[in-house]
Design an enzyme around this catalytic site. Structure first.
Site, mmCIF file in Angstrom:
data_model
loop_
_atom_site.group_PDB
_atom_site.id
_atom_site.type_symbol
_atom_site.label_atom_id
_atom_site.label_comp_id
_atom_site.label_asym_id
_atom_site.label_seq_id
_atom_site.Cartn_x
_atom_site.Cartn_y
_atom_site.Cartn_z
ATOM 1 N N SER A 62 64.960 7.621 12.539
ATOM 2 C CA SER A 62 63.710 8.106 11.954
ATOM 3 C C SER A 62 63.932 8.439 10.484
ATOM 4 O O SER A 62 65.067 8.442 9.991
ATOM 5 C CB SER A 62 63.227 9.360 12.694
ATOM 6 O OG SER A 62 64.139 10.434 12.474
ATOM 7 N N ASP A 107 62.211 3.979 13.331
ATOM 8 C CA ASP A 107 61.125 4.600 14.091
ATOM 9 C C ASP A 107 59.934 4.916 13.182
ATOM 10 O O ASP A 107 59.886 4.510 12.029
ATOM 11 C CB ASP A 107 61.676 5.853 14.780
ATOM 12 C CG ASP A 107 60.848 6.295 15.980
ATOM 13 O OD1 ASP A 107 59.947 5.553 16.395
ATOM 14 O OD2 ASP A 107 61.112 7.388 16.498
ATOM 15 N N HIS A 108 59.003 5.706 13.710
ATOM 16 C CA HIS A 108 57.723 6.029 13.062
ATOM 17 C C HIS A 108 57.778 6.096 11.541
ATOM 18 O O HIS A 108 58.522 6.881 10.961
ATOM 19 C CB HIS A 108 57.215 7.383 13.562
ATOM 20 C CG HIS A 108 56.839 7.388 15.001
ATOM 21 N ND1 HIS A 108 55.549 7.193 15.437
ATOM 22 C CD2 HIS A 108 57.595 7.562 16.115
ATOM 23 C CE1 HIS A 108 55.517 7.251 16.762
ATOM 24 N NE2 HIS A 108 56.755 7.464 17.192
ATOM 25 N N ASP A 142 53.793 3.265 11.625
ATOM 26 C CA ASP A 142 52.882 4.139 12.371
ATOM 27 C C ASP A 142 51.800 4.630 11.421
ATOM 28 O O ASP A 142 51.925 5.677 10.791
ATOM 29 C CB ASP A 142 53.639 5.316 12.985
ATOM 30 C CG ASP A 142 52.710 6.239 13.769
ATOM 31 O OD1 ASP A 142 51.503 5.931 13.847
ATOM 32 O OD2 ASP A 142 53.182 7.256 14.291
ATOM 33 N N GLU A 172 51.591 1.056 15.676
ATOM 34 C CA GLU A 172 50.925 1.987 16.591
ATOM 35 C C GLU A 172 49.442 2.043 16.277
ATOM 36 O O GLU A 172 49.046 2.129 15.109
ATOM 37 C CB GLU A 172 51.531 3.386 16.473
ATOM 38 C CG GLU A 172 50.890 4.399 17.415
ATOM 39 C CD GLU A 172 51.705 5.676 17.575
ATOM 40 O OE1 GLU A 172 51.155 6.658 18.101
ATOM 41 O OE2 GLU A 172 52.893 5.684 17.186
ATOM 42 N N GLU A 180 56.167 14.866 15.157
ATOM 43 C CA GLU A 180 57.319 13.991 14.948
ATOM 44 C C GLU A 180 57.505 13.751 13.465
ATOM 45 O O GLU A 180 56.593 13.301 12.768
ATOM 46 C CB GLU A 180 57.104 12.647 15.671
ATOM 47 C CG GLU A 180 58.173 11.608 15.432
ATOM 48 C CD GLU A 180 59.340 11.686 16.399
ATOM 49 O OE1 GLU A 180 60.202 10.801 16.368
ATOM 50 O OE2 GLU A 180 59.401 12.644 17.180
ATOM 51 N N HIS A 224 54.690 13.477 21.829
ATOM 52 C CA HIS A 224 56.095 13.667 21.479
ATOM 53 C C HIS A 224 56.562 15.025 21.992
ATOM 54 O O HIS A 224 55.842 16.015 21.928
ATOM 55 C CB HIS A 224 56.287 13.624 19.956
ATOM 56 C CG HIS A 224 56.076 12.274 19.363
ATOM 57 N ND1 HIS A 224 55.187 12.022 18.348
ATOM 58 C CD2 HIS A 224 56.649 11.083 19.660
ATOM 59 C CE1 HIS A 224 55.223 10.748 18.028
ATOM 60 N NE2 HIS A 224 56.095 10.151 18.814
ATOM 61 N N HIS A 263 55.610 5.385 23.686
ATOM 62 C CA HIS A 263 56.140 6.488 22.903
ATOM 63 C C HIS A 263 56.024 7.779 23.702
ATOM 64 O O HIS A 263 55.257 7.872 24.650
ATOM 65 C CB HIS A 263 55.387 6.621 21.580
ATOM 66 C CG HIS A 263 55.720 5.544 20.610
ATOM 67 N ND1 HIS A 263 55.186 5.474 19.350
ATOM 68 C CD2 HIS A 263 56.566 4.486 20.694
ATOM 69 C CE1 HIS A 263 55.671 4.438 18.700
ATOM 70 N NE2 HIS A 263 56.501 3.813 19.506
ATOM 71 N N GLY A 264 56.800 8.781 23.282
ATOM 72 C CA GLY A 264 56.752 10.063 23.985
ATOM 73 C C GLY A 264 57.273 9.958 25.399
ATOM 74 O O GLY A 264 56.727 10.561 26.330
ATOM 75 N N GLY A 265 58.364 9.188 25.592
ATOM 76 C CA GLY A 265 58.889 8.975 26.941
ATOM 77 C C GLY A 265 59.568 10.189 27.542
ATOM 78 O O GLY A 265 59.650 10.315 28.765
ATOM 79 N N SER A 266 60.062 11.104 26.687
ATOM 80 C CA SER A 266 60.745 12.293 27.204
ATOM 81 C C SER A 266 59.783 13.132 28.043
ATOM 82 O O SER A 266 58.647 13.377 27.646
ATOM 83 C CB SER A 266 61.280 13.142 26.044
ATOM 84 O OG SER A 266 62.306 12.474 25.358
ATOM 85 N N ASN A 285 60.533 4.823 23.926
ATOM 86 C CA ASN A 285 61.234 5.753 23.042
ATOM 87 C C ASN A 285 61.695 6.995 23.793
ATOM 88 O O ASN A 285 60.955 7.535 24.635
ATOM 89 C CB ASN A 285 60.319 6.188 21.902
ATOM 90 C CG ASN A 285 60.081 5.094 20.883
ATOM 91 O OD1 ASN A 285 60.467 3.942 21.087
ATOM 92 N ND2 ASN A 285 59.455 5.440 19.779
#
Length: 402
Positions: A62, A107-108, A142, A172, A180, A224, A263-266, A285
């Site tokens: 990032s 990333d973004h 993004d 995106e 983020e 995120h 995105h925001g997989g956590s 991600n």
């Protein structure tokens, strides 16, 4: 399933090999974890996890991660670019030794961060000029905070610049909630967290005129970070609607004609992840969960060895006993890496990519930091001819001087 080992090589991959990897993922119903890295230690942990999981992997950086890699004590406009390039060079130096395919990704990149993007593309162009391939495999724009028309128009202009080097573009449309890299969407209108099929297709329609090396991060309630269960409502089934709409508009033989990104997989549930992959997600991600896992490994070590970490000398085994083997950074950093490795392997399992690539065992490992482009045979002959002529004139000049 056709063997991925027969399709793409180990090490950092670029160009058509990226397309082949994503095609294999889409056709065989799995996705690849994309893990944010902020150091050589975290990058090595991700590579080791992929090797152990027998899986391809995506290492991404990032803007903030790049600046951290450059060094927090250095403050200048291009620090994020310098750090991002440094990570790319590190990964290229060691990736081949891990024996699995690696995509190098940024990333973004919001509109205000475009100078960072420009800096990385400049590095790609120089690397391409010297070695015939870009430094990075792919980049992400993004611009989801901008109006759709402006978002797509800027992506088109950058994609035109990237396409000749065969760099993958991820964009995106629709907003990912949370915060983020200094972009805060915690209070955004909830409706903007869900992208429509028409929006996604408008991206496809614009970018496909330039090339096929692009993917879309379509929002379906993504956020995120990790939040209390029930506070975030994901609707990954909406991704299927995007594919159906595109298939109909294109009259495509493919059920999933668009490469999608999550995105925001956590913090996402197994069912949410599985549904996303089922509907054409080829990349997910992960950052917050791996950040925690890295810290958690260190936290557990400190808790277990606390009495050995209070002074250089003196511990429960004796007042004169040295503690170097406990406070040596290679010891506690390794504990952090081991914890992160386990978490990345969990992501590989959830995404279905475990066991898709048998790691190569190169007889002689080597760094992928560039091999000079081979001269065309005709150019080589011409160059030799010019050299011979110049040599002859020099000899005559020397003789005349005598």
């Amino acid at each position: 399933m056709s063997s991925l080992c027969d399709i793409v090589p180990a090490g950092v991959i670029t160009g058509e090999n990226v397309v082949k990897l994503f095609d294999h993922a889409r056709d065989n119903g799995y996705a690849i974890p994309a893990v944010n890295c902020t150091s050589s230690s975290t990058a090595n942990a991700v590579l080791e996890a992929a090797r152990k999981a027998k899986s391809p992997i995506i290492i991404q950086v990032s803007n903030g991660g790049g600046a951290f890699l450059c060094g927090k004590g250095v403050k200048f406009a291009d620090s994020a670019t310098v750090g991002s390039v440094a990570l790319a060079m590190h990964v290229r130096s060691v990736a081949k030794y891990y024996g699995i395919p690696v995509i190098l990704h940024s990333d973004h990149c919001a509109k205000k961060l475009l100078p960072w993007f420009d800096g990385m593309l400049k590095a790609d162009e120089q690397f391409y000029k010297n070695y015939g391939e870009p430094l990075f495999s792919s980049h992400m724009l993004d611009l989801s905070e901008e109006p759709d028309e402006e978002n797509i128009a800027i992506c088109v202009e950058y994609f035109k610049r990237m396409a000749p080097m065969k760099i993958w573009l991820e964009m995106e449309i629709g907003i990912t909630g949370g915060e983020e890299d200094g972009v805060n969407n915690e209070d955004v209108d909830p409706e903007k967290l869900y992208t429509s099929p028409e929006q996604v297709y408008s991206v496809y329609e614009a970018l496909s005129k330039i090339g096929n090396m692009f993917s879309v991060a379509a929002a379906f309630g993504n956020v995120h970070g990790v939040y209390k269960p029930g506070n975030v409502v994901l609707s990954p089934e909406r991704l299927g609607k995007h594919q159906e709409y595109a298939k109909q508009k294109l009259n495509s033989k493919l059920d999933k004609p668009i490469y999608l990104v999550m995105h925001g997989g956590s913090g996402s549930t197994d069912d949410e992840i599985a549904t996303a992959v089922k509907n054409g997600v080829v990349k997910m991600n992960i950052d917050t969960d791996t950040q925690w896992s890295y810290w958690d490994g260190l936290r557990a070590f400190e808790k277990e060895k606390r009495e050995y970490l209070q002074a250089q000398i003196g511990n429960p085994t004796g007042a004169d006993k040295p503690n170097k083997k406990f406070y040596d950074p290679r010891v506690w950093i390794r504990k952090a890496e081991e914890s992160m490795i386990a978490r990345v392997m969990t992501s590989c399992s959830k995404l279905g990519c475990t066991g898709t690539y048998t790691p190569e065992e190169p007889e002689v490992g080597f760094a992928q930091i560039g091999e000079p482009k081979k001269l065309d045979s005709m150019l080589l002959v011409a160059a030799m001819g010019v050299g011979a002529v110049v040599g002859t004139y020099l000899m005559k000049y020397v003789c005349l001087k005598k």
